[in-house]
Design an enzyme around this catalytic site. Structure first.
Site, PDB file in Angstrom:
ATOM      1  N   SER A  11       0.821  -1.209   0.000  1.00 20.54           N
ATOM      2  CA  SER A  11       0.000   0.000   0.000  1.00 20.54           C
ATOM      3  C   SER A  11       0.857   1.262   0.000  1.00 20.54           C
ATOM      4  CB  SER A  11      -0.942   0.001   1.204  1.00 20.54           C
ATOM      5  OG  SER A  11      -0.220  -0.204   2.382  1.00 20.54           O
ATOM      6  N   HIS A  23      -2.148  -3.237  -5.511  1.00 16.34           N
ATOM      7  CA  HIS A  23      -2.621  -2.845  -4.178  1.00 16.34           C
ATOM      8  C   HIS A  23      -4.086  -3.249  -4.041  1.00 16.34           C
ATOM      9  CE1 HIS A  23      -3.713   0.618  -1.203  1.00 16.34           C
ATOM     10  NE2 HIS A  23      -3.670  -0.546  -0.615  1.00 16.34           N
ATOM     11  N   GLU A  81      -5.509  -0.781  -6.953  1.00 17.23           N
ATOM     12  CA  GLU A  81      -4.566   0.178  -7.531  1.00 17.23           C
ATOM     13  C   GLU A  81      -3.427  -0.649  -8.122  1.00 17.23           C
ATOM     14  OE1 GLU A  81      -4.411   4.388  -5.097  1.00 17.23           O
ATOM     15  OE2 GLU A  81      -3.412   2.698  -4.174  1.00 17.23           O
ATOM     16  N   ASN A 118      -3.730   6.260  -0.593  1.00 18.62           N
ATOM     17  CA  ASN A 118      -3.115   6.531   0.710  1.00 18.62           C
ATOM     18  C   ASN A 118      -2.342   7.841   0.707  1.00 18.62           C
ATOM     19  OD1 ASN A 118      -4.210   4.358   1.967  1.00 18.62           O
ATOM     20  ND2 ASN A 118      -2.446   3.018   1.683  1.00 18.62           N
TER      21      ASN A 118
END
Ligand SMILES: CC/C=C\C/C=C/C(=O)SCCNC(=O)CCNC(=O)[C@H](O)C(C)(C)COP(=O)(O)OP(=O)(O)OC[C@H]1O[C@@H](n2cnc3c(N)ncnc32)[C@H](O)[C@@H]1OP(=O)(O)O
Length: 720
Positions: free
Chosen positions: A416, A437, A449, A487
Site C-alpha cells: 500500500s 494494491h 490500484e 493513501n
C-alpha cells in the site's frame, strides 16, 4: 440501429446498437419506423421486439443525458406508441434488460425472457428514476410493494425471479453452456411462436397502463422511506422514486405519468445525477490509458499467491471463484492451514446464505492448491506476494520468485505504500514487476490500484489490468509514489483531522462533519476500525515519530495518535482507541480519557483551544485531500481525474452522490478552493499540504474546470 424483417407474417424489429443496445435517438427512431411499417403491412399479424447481439437494451443512452438528445422523440412517447399499437407485440429479452430497456418491455403486450437474462431498473444509481413510465407501469403489473422495492433499490433480478414476480409471461430455458447465438435463435423462435399463438387475441388486459393498482397503506411508504434513508443515505433519487411509485397508486395513469415526469425533470438537472453519471463513465474509463494498448496483455491462466494470511487468502478467493487455479504458498503449515480454512469458511458462508451452490463452491475450492514449496510456482503466469509490509522482506521474496518462476511470469507485489522500483530492483525482470494494491478485505473490496514502476512494460500493465477485470475488480493504474494515489491523498486529509484536534476539536466533532458530508464514517472511527497501530507503523517508516528525526519546519500533528498506541488504545480490536467500545461492538462512544489527553497535548504543544465550525472542519479535511489529488495529476501519478474519483469512492467511502473528490472540486469551484487553501496556509505555514498545487493554481486563475481541461489535454495527446 434497428433492422426489420418478417418471419411467418410476424414483423421482427431487432435493436442493433452494440455493445449494450442503448436506446439512442437512432434506435428510438428505428423502433418508431418498424412499428409504422408493421402497422401498415396487412400481411403482418404480430410484432416481436428483440435485441441483436448479446442483449436486450441495457437502458436509455446515458451519453444523451448531458447533451439533451434524450428529449428528442423521448422514450416515454415511443413506449406509448408501442403499447397503443393494434397488433400484439411480444418482447424477447436476453442479456440485461435494464432501465429504459425494461420500460420498453413493460410497454409491450407480452414478455418472454431467456433464463440467463436479468431485468432491473437501476436508474436511481444514476441519480434519476425510471422516467419512461417505469414507476407507473411496474406497480400496475406486479403491485406497489414489489415494484417499489425494485425501483428504489435499483437492484437487478434474475429472469426466474422476474417470472415469479409476474413481470414475464414465459421463460425460455437456456443453459449456461449455450452460446449467445443459440440463445438468440431459441428466444426468437419462442417469441415468434408466442406471437403467432396470440395474433388474434384481444389486447384487453395486455396494456399495462390500463391495469389497476392496488393501494397500500401509508405505513408501507413510511417504512420503506426509513429503510431507504438508512441504506442509501444522502441519495435523493430513491426517495423521489418512491414518491413517483406512490403516485401510481393515487392517480390515473396519465396523471401518474405527469408526476413521474415532473420528478424526473428535477432529478435530471440535480448535482447528484451529474455526479453519479460521471462515476458511471469514470469507472469504465479506468481501462482506457493513454499509451497503453490493452490488447497487448497476455492471458493469465495459472496464478501463485504468497502468504496465506487474511490478505493472501482473500486475494486467492478472487481467482478460484473465476476458475483460475491458484497455488497458495506459506512458509508454515499452521499458517497455510489457517488460510485454507478461511477460504473454505468463506465458501461455506456463501452456500449458507444462498449466494452460491455447494457444487459451485466445491468447484472453486478444487482450483486451490496449498503448498509450502516455492518450487510449485515454477509454472505460474502471474504471482502475487502478500507478505508483511516491509521493503526488505518483499525484496527477498521477489528475488526468490525471480529465480524460481519461468521468465515470462509477472511478479506482483501487494503493497500500500512501498516503492515498486526498489522492490523490482531485486529481480532481473523489472519490466515484469508491478504493484497490485488490493484493498482489505481483498475478496470483497472491488478497487485495485495497479502500480507501474519506471520499468514496468506495457505488456505487464495490460496483462494485470485485464486479469483484474476478469476477477471483477475495478482496476486503476497509478504511478509509483509514496502511498500511490489513495493513501497518498489520505495523509493530508488525516493530517488536517489531527491538526483540528490540536486546535480545539474532538474526534466526534470531526467524524460528525465527515459523516454528514456523506462518508460512511469519520476518520477517527475508520482509524479505530483499521487499527491505530497501522498509522503508527507508517509514521515510524517515515521516521517522524521520533521528535529528533522530524523536520523542524513541518508541523507534527500526531502526538495524541502516537500516545494512544502507547496506551494500547489500538481501536475496536482492543475495545478502546479514539473512542471506547462495549465488548463486541463497533459503535464507539467519546471517551473522557482521550478528550483529556487531547486537551493536555494541545496545551503542551502551545495551542489555545477554540471552537471550530463544521464548515472549517469540512473545508480543511476535504481541500487538503483535493489539493493532493491535483498534485497527483500534475506529477502524472494519476492519469485522469476520474481515476482518483473511482479510487476514493470504491476505496475510501467518498460519497458517490458527490462524484469523488475531483468532481466535487469542480462542483465547488476551483477558485474558491484555491483561495481557501491559500488562507489556511497563511494561518498554518508549517503544513506543507497547504502549498497549493500548480495545476490547481493555473485552473483557478484561468476559471477553467478540471474535467473539461483534462479531457481536452488527453485528446490533444492522443492526436500527437
Ligand atoms: C429520458 C428517459 C429517462 C429515463 C428513463 C430511462 C433511463 C435509463 O434507462 S438510464 C440507464 C439505465 N441502465 C443502466 O444503468 C445500465 C448501465 N449499464 C450497465 O449496467 C452495464 O453496462 C451492463 C451490465 C449493461 C453491461 O456491463 P459490461 O458487460 O461490463 O459492459 P460495460 O459496463 O463495460 O459497458 C460497455 C460499454 O457500453 C457503455 N454503456 C453501457 N450502458 C450504457 C448506457 N445505458 N448508455 C450508454 N452507454 C452505455 C459503457 O459505457 C461501455 O462503453 P465503453 O466501452 O465506451 O466504455
Amino acid at each position: 440501429m434497428t433492422s426489420y424483417k418478417t418471419i411467418k407474417d410476424v414483423a421482427v424489429i431487432t435493436i442493433e446498437n452494440p455493445p449494450v443496445n442503448a436506446l439512442s435517438l437512432a434506435v428510438r427512431e428505428g423502433i418508431l419506423d418498424g412499428l409504422s411499417r408493421a402497422s401498415k403491412d396487412d400481411t403482418v399479424c404480430a410484432i416481436v421486439i428483440i435485441g441483436g447481439g448479446r442483449t436486450f437494451p441495457a437502458g436509455a443512452d446515458i451519453s444523451e443525458f448531458a447533451n439533451g438528445k434524450a428529449f428528442t422523440k423521448p422514450l416515454p412517447q415511443i413506449i406509448e406508441k408501442i403499447e397503443s399499437t393494434q397488433k400484439p407485440i411480444v418482447c424477447a429479452i436476453h442479456g440485461t434488460a435494464f432501465g429504459g430497456g425494461l420500460e420498453v418491455a413493460l410497454g409491450c403486450h407480452y414478455r418472454i425472457a431467456s433464463t440467463r437474462s436479468k431485468v432491473g431498473l437501476p436508474e436511481v444509481n444514476l441519480g434519476i428514476l425510471p422516467g419512461a413510465g417505469g414507476t407507473q407501469r411496474l406497480p400496475r403489473l406486479i403491485g406497489v410493494w414489489l415494484a417499489a422495492e425494485m425501483i428504489c433499490s435499483g437492484k437487478p433480478i434474475e429472469a426466474v425471479d422476474a417470472d415469479a414476480k409476474g413481470i414475464l409471461d414465459d421463460l425460455v430455458e437456456i443453459s449456461s453452456l449455450e452460446s449467445v447465438q443459440t440463445e438468440y435463435d431459441k428466444l426468437l423462435d419462442a417469441a415468434i411462436t408466442l406471437a403467432l399463438r396470440v395474433k388474434n387475441h384481444s389486447l384487453e388486459g395486455k396494456r399495462v397502463s390500463q391495469l389497476k393498482v392496488e393501494p397500500v397503506s401509508d405505513f408501507f411508504y413510511e417504512q420503506l422511506a426509513l429503510q431507504i434513508s438508512k441504506n442509501a443515505r444522502g441519495m435523493n433519487a430513491p426517495l423521489q422514486a418512491l414518491k413517483a411509485v406512490k403516485a401510481s397508486a393515487m392517480f390515473p395513469f396519465k396523471e401518474g405519468m405527469q408526476r413521474e415526469q415532473q420528478i424526473l425533470g428535477r432529478l435530471f438537472v440535480s448535482s447528484q445525477a451529474k455526479a453519479l453519471q460521471h462515476i458511471f463513465f469514470a469507472e469504465r474509463q479506468t481501462m482506457k490509458i493513454p499509451g497503453i494498448d490493452m490488447k497487448k496483455g497476455v492471458p493469465i491462466k495459472f496464478v501463485g499467491v504468497i502468504g496465506a494470511g487474511m490478505m493472501g487468502s482473500g486475494i486467492a478467493i478472487n481467482f478460484i471463484k473465476k476458475g483460475i487455479p491458484v497455488v497458495l504458498i506459506d512458509a508454515e503449515q499452521e499458517f497455510l492451514d489457517r488460510g485454507v480454512k478461511a477460504i473454505e469458511d468463506y465458501f461455506k458462508g456463501r452456500v449458507k446464505k444462498g449466494k452460491t451452490t455447494r457444487f459451485l463452491a466445491d468447484r472453486s475450492l478444487g482450483y486451490l492448491r496449498p503448498s509450502l514449496h516455492y518450487e510449485d510456482l515454477s509454472n505460474v503466469d502471474l504471482v502475487i506476494e502478500a507478505v508483511f509490509e516491509n521493503l526488505d522482506v518483499k525484496k527477498s521474496v521477489l528475488k526468490h520468485l525471480d529465480e524460481i518462476c519461468k521468465p515470462q511470469t509477472i511478479l506482483c507485489t501487494n503493497t500500500s505504500t512501498l516503492d515498486i522500483d526498489q522492490i523490482a530492483s531485486a529481480t532481473n525482470r523489472p519490466d515484469r514487476v508491478i504493484g497490485t494494491h488490493f484493498f482489505s478485505p481483498a475478496n470483497v473490496m472491488r478497487l485495485m490500484e495497479n502500480v507501474a514502476g519506471s520499468k514496468t512494460s506495457e505488456r505487464t500493465i495490460a496483462s494485470v489490468m485485464q486479469i483484474s477485470k476478469t476477477i471483477s475488480k475495478i482496476p486503476v493504474l497509478v504511478g509509483n509514489c509514496f502511498g500511490f494515489i489513495g493513501n497518498r491523498m489520505l495523509f493530508p486529509y488525516n493530517n488536517q483531522a489531527n491538526a483540528l484536534l490540536q486546535e480545539g476539536a474532538f474526534p466526534h466533532d470531526v467524524d460528525k462533519v465527515l459523516y454528514d458530508f456523506g462518508f460512511p464514517m469519520g476518520l477517527f472511527q475508520m482509524s479505530d476500525l483499521a487499527g491505530n497501530d497501522i498509522g503508527l507503523h507508517i509514521r515510524k517508516a517515515q521516521g517522524i515519530v521520533d521528535p529528533s528525526q522530524r523536520d523542524p519546519n513541518e508541523r507534527y500533528v500526531s502526538t495524541t495518535a502516537d500516545k494512544l498506541c502507547e496506551m494500547k488504545r489500538f481501536g475496536v480490536k482492543s475495545s478502546k482507541g479514539w473512542y471506547s467500545y462495549a465488548k463486541g461492538s463497533r459503535k464507539g462512544r467519546p471517551d473522557k480519557e482521550v478528550m483529556d489527553l487531547i486537551v493536555e497535548n494541545s496545551k503542551a504543544e502551545g495551542f489555545v483551544r477554540r471552537n471550530i465550525s463544521a464548515k472549517e472542519i469540512e473545508e480543511r479535511c476535504l481541500y487538503a485531500l483535493i489539493n493532493e489529488g491535483f498534485k497527483c495529476l500534475e506529477e502524472g501519478m494519476a492519469y485522469k481525474p476520474g481515476d482518483i474519483d473511482i479510487i476514493w469512492i470504491y476505496g475510501y467511502g467518498f460519497p458517490p452522490q458527490k462524484g469523488g473528490p475531483m468532481h466535487y472540486a469542480d462542483a465547488v469551484g476551483l477558485k474558491k478552493i484555491y483561495d481557501s487553501i491559500l488562507q489556511y496556509g497563511k494561518a498554518d505555514p508549517k503544513t506543507s499540504a497547504w502549498k497549493p498545487s500548480k495545476l490547481l493554481e493555473q485552473l483557478a486563475s484561468s476559471g477553467k474546470k478540471l474535467a473539461k481541461y483534462w479531457t481536452k489535454k488527453l485528446k490533444a495527446q492522443s492526436n500527437l
